[in-house]
Design an enzyme around this catalytic site. Structure first.
Site, PDB file in Angstrom:
ATOM      1  N   ARG A  13       2.036   3.266  -5.164  1.00  0.00           N
ATOM      2  CA  ARG A  13       1.846   3.074  -3.713  1.00  0.00           C
ATOM      3  C   ARG A  13       2.733   4.101  -2.995  1.00  0.00           C
ATOM      4  NH1 ARG A  13       2.268  -2.910  -1.405  1.00  0.00           N
ATOM      5  NH2 ARG A  13       0.970  -2.029   0.253  1.00  0.00           N
ATOM      6  N   GLN A  62      -0.135 -11.722   4.750  1.00  0.00           N
ATOM      7  CA  GLN A  62       1.153 -11.983   4.082  1.00  0.00           C
ATOM      8  C   GLN A  62       1.980 -13.012   4.861  1.00  0.00           C
ATOM      9  OE1 GLN A  62      -0.218  -8.997   4.444  1.00  0.00           O
ATOM     10  NE2 GLN A  62       0.345  -7.571   2.823  1.00  0.00           N
ATOM     11  N   ASP A  94       9.688  -0.788   4.941  1.00  0.00           N
ATOM     12  CA  ASP A  94       9.252  -0.141   3.698  1.00  0.00           C
ATOM     13  C   ASP A  94       9.887   1.226   3.509  1.00  0.00           C
ATOM     14  OD1 ASP A  94       7.038  -2.204   4.257  1.00  0.00           O
ATOM     15  OD2 ASP A  94       6.774  -1.601   2.161  1.00  0.00           O
ATOM     16  N   ASN A 118       6.778  -0.241   8.437  1.00  0.00           N
ATOM     17  CA  ASN A 118       6.663  -1.610   7.927  1.00  0.00           C
ATOM     18  C   ASN A 118       5.194  -2.011   8.085  1.00  0.00           C
ATOM     19  OD1 ASN A 118       7.907  -4.011   6.802  1.00  0.00           O
ATOM     20  ND2 ASN A 118       7.525  -4.994   8.773  1.00  0.00           N
TER      21      ASN A 118
HETATM   22  O1  MRU Z   1       1.818  -4.370   1.662  1.00  0.00           O
HETATM   23  P1  MRU Z   1       3.012  -5.233   1.409  1.00  0.00           P
HETATM   24  O2  MRU Z   1       2.718  -6.683   1.426  1.00  0.00           O
HETATM   25  O3  MRU Z   1       3.773  -4.800   0.181  1.00  0.00           O
HETATM   26  O4  MRU Z   1       3.964  -4.942   2.661  1.00  0.00           O
HETATM   27  C1  MRU Z   1       5.224  -5.526   2.704  1.00  0.00           C
HETATM   28  C2  MRU Z   1       5.967  -5.262   3.956  1.00  0.00           C
HETATM   29  O5  MRU Z   1       5.540  -4.520   4.814  1.00  0.00           O
HETATM   30  C3  MRU Z   1       7.326  -5.879   4.068  1.00  0.00           C
HETATM   31  O6  MRU Z   1       7.620  -6.191   5.395  1.00  0.00           O
HETATM   32  C4  MRU Z   1       8.370  -4.887   3.541  1.00  0.00           C
HETATM   33  O7  MRU Z   1       8.001  -4.418   2.288  1.00  0.00           O
HETATM   34  C5  MRU Z   1       9.712  -5.490   3.457  1.00  0.00           C
HETATM   35  S1  MRU Z   1       9.797  -6.721   2.191  1.00  0.00           S
HETATM   36  C6  MRU Z   1      11.380  -7.230   2.041  1.00  0.00           C
END
Ligand code: MRU
Length: 342
Positions: free
Chosen positions: A94, A195, A236, A246
């Site tokens: 990713r 999520q 992220d 994020n």
């Molecule tokens: O696509 P995802 O579900 O991996 O995205 C996650 C996020 O954007 C979270 O807010 C981020 O990774 C922080 S997790 C502690």
């Protein structure tokens, strides 16, 4: 204390066991199904399908995978070339969360430097343990900002499901709740993969933290009614100027907070900082498939032929952030302007 875990390592290097198991997050909250990961391809699929997800956790999961691959070669000499190639494939699973790259880079450096399987495995386990500690420090630092009576908006999932520890933004809320502060969490559903609605709602309910689920487009309305006192999200990737990526929708939360003069915080470990990235414009944004927007799971509500735009993340510019809650400290705008992330 209740544990929320989604990654389990059962390893005994003196034995022959290195079992890596994931709680399949795509099935939550309806099914709590653990899957065993045997191959690098399975781990890459799990990362890309968001069975394992969250910036810190994908870095930890990739590191453990490399540890497992090295461990399985322990009776022969390590085939460094193959292991480095497998690490490279994980690195590319990713593109946005820099934790993945930073953790895989650490593992890659170790593979290049040693012939000892034990050292490679030890580093993977150390990365796992470190994340638990980082989360705990973020929780302590952030909880100090939370006041009794706060009604806090959060976006996406940043808890025990997204990290090896208590989480980042959600860890802060959890710690404040454990300290006896009377808080209420408003949970953005977080389209398109929910999520918030599926995972954060599941975690908060399990932990007994008072919360209300809303759809993403309700947040501004709640703010206008004075029902939100703070917002806190994860990240992220954080650029050195404080911009950060994020989950898609985070930028809207920040803009809405700015308009309503509500403090907007981010919480993340140092493994989310990208020293190579000087501003948000340089952060690569993952684009995902159209079916995630056209429907959910097998159920599609939009026409098959409709053109879809589905970026998984957005970038929030640093002027919208009140403070950056990291494991070391809480940084304000001046700290960031003075180069604390460089
Ligand atoms: O696509 P995802 O579900 O991996 O995205 C996650 C996020 O954007 C979270 O807010 C981020 O990774 C922080 S997790 C502690």
């Amino acid at each position: 204390m209740k544990q929320i875990r989604s990654l389990a390592l059962e390893a005994d290097i003196s034995d022959t066991r290195f079992d890596l198991r994931l709680l399949d997050q795509t099935l939550l909250p309806n099914q709590e199904k653990w899957m065993t990961i045997e191959t690098n391809e399975q781990m890459i699929e799990a990362i890309q399908a968001l069975r394992v997800r969250g910036a810190p956790l994908i870095g930890v999961a990739a590191s453990l995978m490399i540890g497992k691959l090295a461990f399985e070669k322990s009776d022969e000499s390590i085939d460094k070339e193959t292991l480095l190639e497998q690490a490279r494939q994980l690195y590319e699973a990713r593109p946005t969360a820099v934790n993945l790259m930073i953790c895989v880079d650490r593992m890659t450096a170790k593979i290049k430097q040693t012939n000892s399987v034990q050292e490679i495995v030890d580093l993977a386990v150390q990365i796992f343990d470190e994340d638990v500690q980082l989360c705990s420090r973020i929780a302590d630092n952030g909880a100090a900002l939370i006041e009794d009576g706060d009604r806090i908006l959060t976006h996406c999932n940043t808890g025990g499901l997204a990290t090896a520890g208590v989480g980042t933004a959600l860890g802060v809320l959890r710690r404040a709740h454990e300290q006896g502060k009377n808080i209420h969490v408003y949970v953005d559903e977080t389209r398109p993969l929910l999520q918030g609605g599926r995972l954060t709602a599941w975690e908060l309910t399990k932990l007994g933290i008072p919360c209300t689920l809303i759809t993403d487009n309700m947040a501004a309305h709640l703010m206008s009614l004075g029902k939100i006192t703070k917002a806190i999200v994860g990240a992220d990737r954080i650029a050195t100027n404080g911009d950060f990526a994020n989950k898609i929708g985070t930028y809207s939360v920040a803009v809405n907070c700015h308009y309503h003069r509500i403090p907007f915080y981010i919480a993340a470990p140092y493994t989310t900082l990208d020293p190579e990235c000087s501003s948000g414009e340089q952060i690569p944004i993952e684009q995902r498939k159209s079916s995630e927007v056209r429907g959910f799971g097998d159920f599609m509500w939009a026409p098959e032929k409709i053109e879809v735009y589905n970026p998984s993340f957005d970038v929030t510019p640093h002027p919208l952030v009140e403070a950056w809650i990291l494991d070391k400290a809480v940084y304000n705008k001046n700290d960031v302007k003075n180069g604390v992330f460089k």
